[in-house]
Design an enzyme around this catalytic site. Sequence first.
Site, PDB file in Angstrom:
ATOM      1  N   ASP A 192       4.890  21.515  38.301  1.00  0.00           N
ATOM      2  CA  ASP A 192       5.987  22.275  38.102  1.00  0.00           C
ATOM      3  C   ASP A 192       7.298  21.434  37.315  1.00  0.00           C
ATOM      4  O   ASP A 192       7.878  21.873  36.405  1.00  0.00           O
ATOM      5  CB  ASP A 192       6.768  22.788  39.286  1.00  0.00           C
ATOM      6  N   ASP A 238      14.659  19.798  40.110  1.00  0.00           N
ATOM      7  CA  ASP A 238      14.583  21.375  39.842  1.00  0.00           C
ATOM      8  C   ASP A 238      15.777  21.625  38.616  1.00  0.00           C
ATOM      9  O   ASP A 238      16.282  22.548  38.683  1.00  0.00           O
ATOM     10  CB  ASP A 238      14.656  22.277  40.770  1.00  0.00           C
TER      11      ASP A 238
END
Length: 407
Positions: free
Chosen positions: A183, A123
């Site tokens: 994602d 992330d």
Amino acid sequence: MKYILIVNLIIISFLSCKSTKSQEDIVAKDFGFAEKQFDFALTEIDQALSNDSTAAFKRLVSPRTIKPDGTLGMVASKDWCSGFFPGSLWYMYEYTKDKKWEVLARKFTDSIEREKINGGTHDMGFKMYCSFGNGLRLTHDTRYKDILLESAYTLITRYKPNAKIIRSWDHNTDKWQCPVIIDNMMNLELLFWAFKESKDSIFYHIAVNHAKTTMKNHFRSDYSTYHVIDYDSITGEVLKKNTHQGYAHESTWARGEAWAIYGYTMAYRETHLPEFLNQAKHVANFIFNNPNLPEDLIPYWDYNAPDIPNEPRDVSAATVTASALYELSQYDKANRDKYKEWADKIIENLSKHYLAKQGSDRGFLLLHSTGSKPMDSEVDVPLSYADYYFLEALLRKQKLEHNENLF
């Protein structure tokens, strides 16, 4: 006859000016609301930190949501959402030009600098590019550039060359060998930036390989997405196709589609590869031709959820999609007006029906997002990333309507 024509032209001109002014008012109104709401949020953050005697030990830095007990949910820098509040403050500074927001943005951005060497997560883009990336863009602070480059080098340590993907999660090793989530497309923007900045082609090749592999394996024939693809990292073989945060493995999780349209639009911007543009267009068609998309264009949390229309919405999916559509409208001339109209309708409906109450809701901007309904986590709550992409969409809307470059 000539008189009637002149009158009609005047009326059309008036209505056009009125419509443009109305759209501009939405941007000004929503940023005005955001200014007051973030002022309130800052007092809520201070109170939440002072009420939690373990806050320093936990290294709590940013708001993420409202917890089930009604208190503000703060997260540590390692949380994937830690960069969205700093990024929102940078957007406040970009719109208002008020130094107050720059000072606050720097404060909250600096609080997550340690993440530049955290190789235990994919992330990095969400955390570092939304915060330090916006900071660099707006201030040209060379320290931010160094932090971002180190973050990018950390991210590519997760690349699996045989499978041509960046590994997403390290948890749930009993379920997956090498999971990749849709994602992860969002984190490629950091790598594309690092390539342009450093001229190190490794960043470009890894980002493009990941996007192409994701395009090959994450999509069904109708351009709906799986959430998680599990790979054999040695052979590159696909082991499983799951939809972990959606209703079922063969259902379509709404935020996954939003990540997809945004990710491939961005990938086209950075590469000009036509297959990425086509992929973004296909995803847009899936979303807006879906019979289960509500009239206001704010999707339910999953397009195949069984109790539609009595299912929770996911405002975060709507804000990500709206921001992507404004950009996509720049690249697809044939559908430019359609994409902008969809985005405008999303923004208008969010502004009318989904805003939080001024001076309430712990300082968040938007209500009714859904984090992970299968885990009964963050259902029908505000979420920091919904707010971040809402402000980004508003800025993109304003720039388009003033014929300014988005980037």
